[in-house]
Scaffold this active site. Structure first.
Site, PDB file in Angstrom:
ATOM      1  N   VAL A  88      12.289  15.114  72.736  1.00 20.61           N
ATOM      2  CA  VAL A  88      13.276  14.164  73.235  1.00 20.61           C
ATOM      3  C   VAL A  88      14.640  14.706  72.831  1.00 20.61           C
ATOM      4  CG1 VAL A  88      14.147  11.794  73.086  1.00 20.61           C
ATOM      5  CG2 VAL A  88      11.677  12.223  73.035  1.00 20.61           C
TER       6      VAL A  88
ATOM      7  N   TYR B  54       4.560   9.785  63.506  1.00 24.27           N
ATOM      8  CA  TYR B  54       3.118   9.975  63.673  1.00 24.27           C
ATOM      9  C   TYR B  54       2.329   9.108  62.685  1.00 24.27           C
ATOM     10  CZ  TYR B  54       4.750  13.990  66.366  1.00 24.27           C
ATOM     11  OH  TYR B  54       5.392  14.799  67.258  1.00 24.27           O
TER      12      TYR B  54
ATOM     13  N   GLU C 240       0.748  20.048  73.497  1.00 22.14           N
ATOM     14  CA  GLU C 240       1.379  21.304  73.087  1.00 22.14           C
ATOM     15  C   GLU C 240       2.812  21.068  72.642  1.00 22.14           C
ATOM     16  OE1 GLU C 240       2.026  25.278  72.252  1.00 22.14           O
ATOM     17  OE2 GLU C 240       0.120  24.296  72.645  1.00 22.14           O
TER      18      GLU C 240
ATOM     19  N   TYR D 297      15.256  23.813  67.778  1.00 22.99           N
ATOM     20  CA  TYR D 297      15.078  22.792  66.746  1.00 22.99           C
ATOM     21  C   TYR D 297      14.037  23.234  65.719  1.00 22.99           C
ATOM     22  CZ  TYR D 297      13.718  18.420  64.503  1.00 22.99           C
ATOM     23  OH  TYR D 297      13.412  17.460  63.578  1.00 22.99           O
TER      24      TYR D 297
END
Length: 160
Positions: free
Chosen positions: A88, A132, A84, A26
């Protein structure tokens, strides 16, 4: 919804490794993965582990993980957690699983008297950045990440 966040166990090593590989793909960094499943199992479950993981299960199926370790702030004089990796699986995104993993780590910080939870995120990862920002995380723009690996690391270590 039947979401459970639990401490990773040795039987989870293969699923954690598969999540790491999926995350690297990804992030367009699969070419940088040279760890093996054995390396991950040894780091997480060997003698004196220094890295830890939590597994997110949806209806009993592992669908994500958080891999973390303790860091230390000299300015605060206390430990924190460095996240780190957080991952998902795509089919389970937008269900609050990543946020639940972060909440789990935030609770650990509070329970253990830790001063902060921090992590890096790639600047192009808008879906993650949006999450975030929504939970109150702030970017540390004034800091530049530095890294040494390979020949540069060896050369510095060997200098008199």
């Amino acid at each position: 919804m039947n979401l459970v966040i639990r401490k990773a166990e040795e039987r989870d090593a293969s699923v954690i490794f598969s999540f790491i590989r999926e995350l690297a793909e990804y992030e367009r960094l699969a070419h940088e993965v040279d760890a093996t499943e054995h390396d991950i199992a040894k780091a997480l479950f060997g003698e004196n582990p220094r890295v830890f993981a939590d597994i997110a299960e949806w209806d009993g199926e592992p669908v994500g993980f958080a891999l973390w370790f303790y860091n230390f702030s000299t300015f605060r004089g206390r430990h924190g957690i460095y996240l780190e990796d957080l991952f998902v699986t795509p089919a389970f995104r937008s269900k609050g699983i990543g946020k639940a993993l972060l909440r789990h780590l935030a609770r650990r910080c509070l329970d253990e008297g830790l001063t902060r939870l921090e992590w890096w995120v790639l600047d192009w990862n808008e879906p993650a950045l949006g999450v975030y920002r929504s939970i109150g995380a702030i970017p540390m723009d004034e800091w530049t990440v530095q890294r040494m690996t390979g020949a540069a690391l060896e050369q510095l270590a060997e200098e008199p």
